[in-house]
Design an enzyme around this catalytic site. Structure first.
Site, mmCIF file in Angstrom:
data_model
loop_
_atom_site.group_PDB
_atom_site.id
_atom_site.type_symbol
_atom_site.label_atom_id
_atom_site.label_comp_id
_atom_site.label_asym_id
_atom_site.label_seq_id
_atom_site.Cartn_x
_atom_site.Cartn_y
_atom_site.Cartn_z
ATOM 1 N N TYR A 170 -6.517 11.529 4.374
ATOM 2 C CA TYR A 170 -5.922 10.001 4.026
ATOM 3 C C TYR A 170 -5.144 9.728 4.978
ATOM 4 O O TYR A 170 -5.220 8.476 5.303
ATOM 5 C CB TYR A 170 -5.067 10.418 2.726
ATOM 6 C CG TYR A 170 -4.608 8.926 2.146
ATOM 7 C CD1 TYR A 170 -5.304 8.235 1.153
ATOM 8 C CD2 TYR A 170 -3.446 8.535 2.733
ATOM 9 C CE1 TYR A 170 -4.629 6.937 0.765
ATOM 10 C CE2 TYR A 170 -3.021 7.358 2.479
ATOM 11 C CZ TYR A 170 -3.513 6.477 1.231
ATOM 12 O OH TYR A 170 -3.083 5.119 1.022
ATOM 13 N N GLY A 187 0.788 -1.247 -0.009
ATOM 14 C CA GLY A 187 -0.074 -0.111 0.089
ATOM 15 C C GLY A 187 0.881 1.584 0.155
ATOM 16 O O GLY A 187 1.996 1.186 -0.356
ATOM 17 N N CYS A 188 0.138 2.412 0.598
ATOM 18 C CA CYS A 188 0.994 3.864 0.424
ATOM 19 C C CYS A 188 1.998 3.676 1.483
ATOM 20 O O CYS A 188 2.055 3.112 2.425
ATOM 21 C CB CYS A 188 0.014 4.768 1.155
ATOM 22 S SG CYS A 188 0.599 6.238 1.076
ATOM 23 N N PHE A 189 3.285 4.271 0.823
ATOM 24 C CA PHE A 189 4.579 4.219 1.855
ATOM 25 C C PHE A 189 4.193 5.023 2.800
ATOM 26 O O PHE A 189 5.233 4.886 3.720
ATOM 27 C CB PHE A 189 5.751 4.162 0.848
ATOM 28 C CG PHE A 189 5.790 5.238 -0.112
ATOM 29 C CD1 PHE A 189 4.926 6.294 0.007
ATOM 30 C CD2 PHE A 189 6.572 5.354 -1.356
ATOM 31 C CE1 PHE A 189 5.059 7.502 -1.050
ATOM 32 C CE2 PHE A 189 6.738 6.080 -2.119
ATOM 33 C CZ PHE A 189 5.993 7.113 -2.089
ATOM 34 N N TRP A 190 3.222 5.954 2.966
ATOM 35 C CA TRP A 190 3.351 6.815 3.914
ATOM 36 C C TRP A 190 2.883 6.127 5.285
ATOM 37 O O TRP A 190 3.468 6.263 6.295
ATOM 38 C CB TRP A 190 2.045 7.996 3.777
ATOM 39 C CG TRP A 190 2.363 8.825 2.523
ATOM 40 C CD1 TRP A 190 3.623 9.118 1.870
ATOM 41 C CD2 TRP A 190 1.491 9.634 1.891
ATOM 42 N NE1 TRP A 190 3.458 10.237 0.915
ATOM 43 C CE2 TRP A 190 2.146 10.432 0.717
ATOM 44 C CE3 TRP A 190 0.178 9.870 2.035
ATOM 45 C CZ2 TRP A 190 1.474 11.235 -0.043
ATOM 46 C CZ3 TRP A 190 -0.675 10.683 1.107
ATOM 47 C CH2 TRP A 190 -0.007 11.222 0.124
#
Length: 236
Positions: free
Chosen positions: A203, A57-60
Protein backbone atom coordinates in the site's frame (compact mmCIF):
# COMPACT_ATOMS: atom_id res chain seq x y z
CA UNK A 1 -5.19 -4.03 16.29
CA UNK A 2 -7.37 -3.82 13.23
CA UNK A 3 -6.20 -2.19 10.02
CA UNK A 4 -8.88 -2.89 7.46
CA UNK A 5 -6.84 -1.30 4.69
CA UNK A 6 -4.59 -4.36 4.72
CA UNK A 7 -7.38 -6.34 3.04
CA UNK A 8 -6.69 -4.40 -0.15
CA UNK A 9 -3.02 -5.36 -0.41
CA UNK A 10 -3.19 -8.63 -2.40
CA UNK A 11 -5.69 -7.32 -4.94
CA UNK A 12 -4.16 -3.86 -5.13
CA UNK A 13 -0.65 -5.15 -5.59
CA UNK A 14 -1.63 -7.53 -8.38
CA UNK A 15 -3.63 -4.89 -10.24
CA UNK A 16 -0.85 -2.33 -9.96
CA UNK A 17 1.81 -4.74 -11.08
CA UNK A 18 -0.25 -5.48 -14.16
CA UNK A 19 -0.46 -1.76 -14.87
CA UNK A 20 -4.13 -1.41 -14.02
CA UNK A 21 -3.97 1.67 -11.79
CA UNK A 22 -0.51 3.14 -12.26
CA UNK A 23 1.93 4.14 -9.56
CA UNK A 24 0.00 7.08 -8.21
CA UNK A 25 -3.66 8.01 -8.05
CA UNK A 26 -3.38 11.80 -8.24
CA UNK A 27 -5.38 13.88 -10.69
CA UNK A 28 -3.60 15.48 -13.59
CA UNK A 29 -3.38 19.22 -13.06
CA UNK A 30 -4.22 21.16 -16.19
CA UNK A 31 -4.50 19.97 -19.74
CA UNK A 32 -0.71 20.13 -20.19
CA UNK A 33 0.14 18.88 -16.70
CA UNK A 34 1.44 22.34 -15.78
CA UNK A 35 2.29 23.12 -12.16
CA UNK A 36 -0.46 24.65 -10.09
CA UNK A 37 -0.29 28.42 -9.64
CA UNK A 38 0.81 30.03 -6.41
CA UNK A 39 -2.11 31.25 -4.30
CA UNK A 40 -2.94 34.89 -4.98
CA UNK A 41 -4.41 35.13 -1.47
CA UNK A 42 -2.19 33.98 1.38
CA UNK A 43 -1.71 34.42 5.10
CA UNK A 44 -0.57 37.63 6.71
CA UNK A 45 2.83 37.53 8.44
CA UNK A 46 2.50 35.82 11.80
CA UNK A 47 4.67 35.15 14.81
CA UNK A 48 4.81 31.74 16.41
CA UNK A 49 3.83 28.28 15.22
CA UNK A 50 0.62 27.86 13.24
CA UNK A 51 -1.63 24.82 12.71
CA UNK A 52 -3.32 23.40 9.62
CA UNK A 53 -5.70 20.42 9.47
CA UNK A 54 -6.19 18.69 6.12
CA UNK A 55 -7.92 15.52 4.93
CA UNK A 56 -7.65 13.68 1.65
CA UNK A 57 -7.43 9.93 1.62
CA UNK A 58 -5.36 7.74 3.89
CA UNK A 59 -3.64 9.75 6.60
CA UNK A 60 -0.49 7.65 6.18
CA UNK A 61 0.29 9.35 2.88
CA UNK A 62 -0.71 12.83 4.02
CA UNK A 63 1.57 12.54 7.02
CA UNK A 64 4.43 11.25 4.88
CA UNK A 65 4.17 14.19 2.48
CA UNK A 66 4.02 16.98 5.03
CA UNK A 67 6.78 15.49 7.18
CA UNK A 68 9.08 16.34 4.27
CA UNK A 69 8.05 20.00 3.94
CA UNK A 70 10.39 22.77 4.99
CA UNK A 71 9.06 24.66 8.00
CA UNK A 72 6.80 21.83 9.18
CA UNK A 73 7.68 20.91 12.74
CA UNK A 74 5.25 18.09 13.51
CA UNK A 75 2.51 16.12 11.76
CA UNK A 76 -0.03 13.89 13.50
CA UNK A 77 -2.40 11.43 11.85
CA UNK A 78 -5.91 11.62 13.24
CA UNK A 79 -9.59 12.23 12.73
CA UNK A 80 -11.66 15.38 12.12
CA UNK A 81 -15.30 16.09 11.39
CA UNK A 82 -17.03 13.87 13.92
CA UNK A 83 -17.48 13.45 17.64
CA UNK A 84 -14.78 12.54 20.14
CA UNK A 85 -16.69 9.40 21.07
CA UNK A 86 -16.29 7.92 17.58
CA UNK A 87 -12.69 8.97 16.93
CA UNK A 88 -11.16 5.52 16.71
CA UNK A 89 -10.09 3.60 13.64
CA UNK A 90 -12.67 0.80 13.77
CA UNK A 91 -15.57 3.24 14.08
CA UNK A 92 -14.23 5.70 11.51
CA UNK A 93 -13.71 2.85 9.06
CA UNK A 94 -17.47 2.25 9.05
CA UNK A 95 -17.82 5.53 7.15
CA UNK A 96 -20.76 6.86 9.13
CA UNK A 97 -19.11 8.90 11.90
CA UNK A 98 -18.62 12.15 10.00
CA UNK A 99 -14.88 11.84 10.55
CA UNK A 100 -12.29 12.06 7.82
CA UNK A 101 -8.80 10.65 8.15
CA UNK A 102 -6.81 13.85 8.61
CA UNK A 103 -3.47 15.30 9.56
CA UNK A 104 -2.66 18.10 11.96
CA UNK A 105 0.33 20.10 10.77
CA UNK A 106 2.27 22.43 13.05
CA UNK A 107 4.47 24.74 11.00
CA UNK A 108 6.63 27.85 11.12
CA UNK A 109 4.89 30.53 9.01
CA UNK A 110 8.21 32.30 8.41
CA UNK A 111 9.40 29.27 6.43
CA UNK A 112 6.21 28.01 4.77
CA UNK A 113 2.86 29.74 4.43
CA UNK A 114 -0.64 28.35 4.73
CA UNK A 115 -1.14 29.00 1.04
CA UNK A 116 2.01 27.05 0.18
CA UNK A 117 0.79 24.13 2.26
CA UNK A 118 -2.46 24.18 0.29
CA UNK A 119 -0.56 24.26 -3.01
CA UNK A 120 1.37 21.15 -1.90
CA UNK A 121 -1.87 19.56 -0.74
CA UNK A 122 -3.58 20.02 -4.10
CA UNK A 123 -0.47 19.24 -6.14
CA UNK A 124 0.86 16.04 -4.62
CA UNK A 125 -0.97 15.02 -1.43
CA UNK A 126 -4.52 14.40 -2.65
CA UNK A 127 -6.74 14.25 -5.72
CA UNK A 128 -9.31 17.02 -5.13
CA UNK A 129 -11.58 15.71 -7.90
CA UNK A 130 -12.40 12.35 -6.27
CA UNK A 131 -15.60 12.44 -4.24
CA UNK A 132 -15.58 10.49 -0.98
CA UNK A 133 -12.59 8.38 -1.99
CA UNK A 134 -8.90 8.45 -2.87
CA UNK A 135 -7.67 5.76 -5.21
CA UNK A 136 -8.42 2.34 -3.70
CA UNK A 137 -9.87 3.81 -0.49
CA UNK A 138 -13.61 4.43 -0.69
CA UNK A 139 -15.88 6.14 1.82
CA UNK A 140 -16.62 9.54 3.34
CA UNK A 141 -13.73 9.00 5.76
CA UNK A 142 -11.39 9.45 2.77
CA UNK A 143 -12.96 12.67 1.48
CA UNK A 144 -10.93 15.69 0.50
CA UNK A 145 -11.45 18.42 3.09
CA UNK A 146 -9.77 21.52 4.48
CA UNK A 147 -10.67 22.08 8.13
CA UNK A 148 -10.05 25.77 8.73
CA UNK A 149 -9.20 27.01 12.20
CA UNK A 150 -9.94 30.71 11.67
CA UNK A 151 -11.41 33.21 9.23
CA UNK A 152 -8.10 33.78 7.48
CA UNK A 153 -7.63 30.09 6.71
CA UNK A 154 -11.19 29.92 5.38
CA UNK A 155 -10.56 32.95 3.16
CA UNK A 156 -7.29 31.54 1.79
CA UNK A 157 -8.71 28.06 1.13
CA UNK A 158 -11.88 29.37 -0.52
CA UNK A 159 -9.93 31.82 -2.67
CA UNK A 160 -7.40 29.20 -3.79
CA UNK A 161 -10.07 26.71 -4.82
CA UNK A 162 -11.80 29.49 -6.79
CA UNK A 163 -8.45 30.36 -8.37
CA UNK A 164 -7.81 26.75 -9.40
CA UNK A 165 -11.30 26.45 -10.85
CA UNK A 166 -10.90 29.68 -12.83
CA UNK A 167 -7.56 28.45 -14.16
CA UNK A 168 -9.09 25.07 -15.14
CA UNK A 169 -6.24 23.49 -13.20
CA UNK A 170 -7.99 20.12 -13.14
CA UNK A 171 -9.94 18.43 -15.88
CA UNK A 172 -12.69 17.41 -13.45
CA UNK A 173 -14.53 19.51 -10.85
CA UNK A 174 -12.83 20.12 -7.50
CA UNK A 175 -14.92 18.58 -4.72
CA UNK A 176 -12.72 19.50 -1.74
CA UNK A 177 -14.77 20.67 1.22
CA UNK A 178 -13.88 23.78 3.21
CA UNK A 179 -15.35 23.31 6.65
CA UNK A 180 -14.76 24.67 10.17
CA UNK A 181 -12.48 22.71 12.44
CA UNK A 182 -14.47 21.50 15.45
CA UNK A 183 -11.85 19.13 16.77
CA UNK A 184 -8.86 17.02 15.85
CA UNK A 185 -8.35 13.66 17.53
CA UNK A 186 -4.95 11.98 17.30
CA UNK A 187 -5.13 8.49 15.82
CA UNK A 188 -3.85 5.33 17.45
CA UNK A 189 -0.10 5.09 17.97
CA UNK A 190 0.31 2.38 15.32
CA UNK A 191 -0.87 4.83 12.66
CA UNK A 192 1.73 7.48 13.51
CA UNK A 193 4.71 7.62 11.11
CA UNK A 194 3.27 4.53 9.43
CA UNK A 195 4.75 5.10 5.99
CA UNK A 196 8.18 5.77 7.44
CA UNK A 197 8.07 2.65 9.61
CA UNK A 198 6.62 0.34 6.93
CA UNK A 199 8.20 1.52 3.66
CA UNK A 200 7.99 -1.87 1.92
CA UNK A 201 4.29 -2.61 2.42
CA UNK A 202 2.52 -2.66 -0.97
CA UNK A 203 0.00 0.00 0.00
CA UNK A 204 2.79 2.42 0.92
CA UNK A 205 4.91 1.56 -2.12
CA UNK A 206 2.12 2.10 -4.63
CA UNK A 207 0.03 4.84 -3.03
CA UNK A 208 2.10 6.94 -0.65
CA UNK A 209 5.79 6.77 -1.62
CA UNK A 210 5.15 8.29 -5.09
CA UNK A 211 3.58 11.34 -3.43
CA UNK A 212 6.83 12.03 -1.59
CA UNK A 213 8.76 11.66 -4.84
CA UNK A 214 6.38 14.10 -6.54
CA UNK A 215 6.89 16.52 -3.64
CA UNK A 216 10.65 16.43 -4.18
CA UNK A 217 10.25 16.89 -7.92
CA UNK A 218 7.69 19.70 -7.84
CA UNK A 219 8.82 21.56 -4.72
CA UNK A 220 12.61 21.18 -4.52
CA UNK A 221 13.06 24.33 -2.43
CA UNK A 222 10.47 23.20 0.11
CA UNK A 223 11.45 19.54 0.22
CA UNK A 224 13.30 18.36 3.35
CA UNK A 225 15.29 15.16 2.68
CA UNK A 226 16.66 14.54 6.14
CA UNK A 227 13.49 13.40 7.88
CA UNK A 228 13.90 9.87 6.59
CA UNK A 229 12.80 8.72 3.16
CA UNK A 230 9.56 6.75 2.88
CA UNK A 231 10.89 4.56 0.08
CA UNK A 232 13.10 4.89 -2.97
CA UNK A 233 10.92 5.10 -6.08
CA UNK A 234 11.70 6.03 -9.66
CA UNK A 235 8.75 7.48 -11.56
CA UNK A 236 8.48 7.46 -15.34
Amino acid sequence: MSIRRFKLFPVLASVLLMGGLGACTLATAGSDNAPLPDPTVDASPAQGDQTAVLAGGCFWGLQAVFQHVKGVKKVWAGYSGGAASTADYDRVSDGDTGHAESVKIVYDPTKVSYGQLLKIYFSVATDPTQLNRQGPDVGTQYRSAIFYGNDEQQRIATAYIAQLKAAHAFADPIVTQVTPLKGFYVAESYHQDYAKRHPNEPYIVFNDAPKVVHLQQQFPTLYVPDRGEVVSVTLH
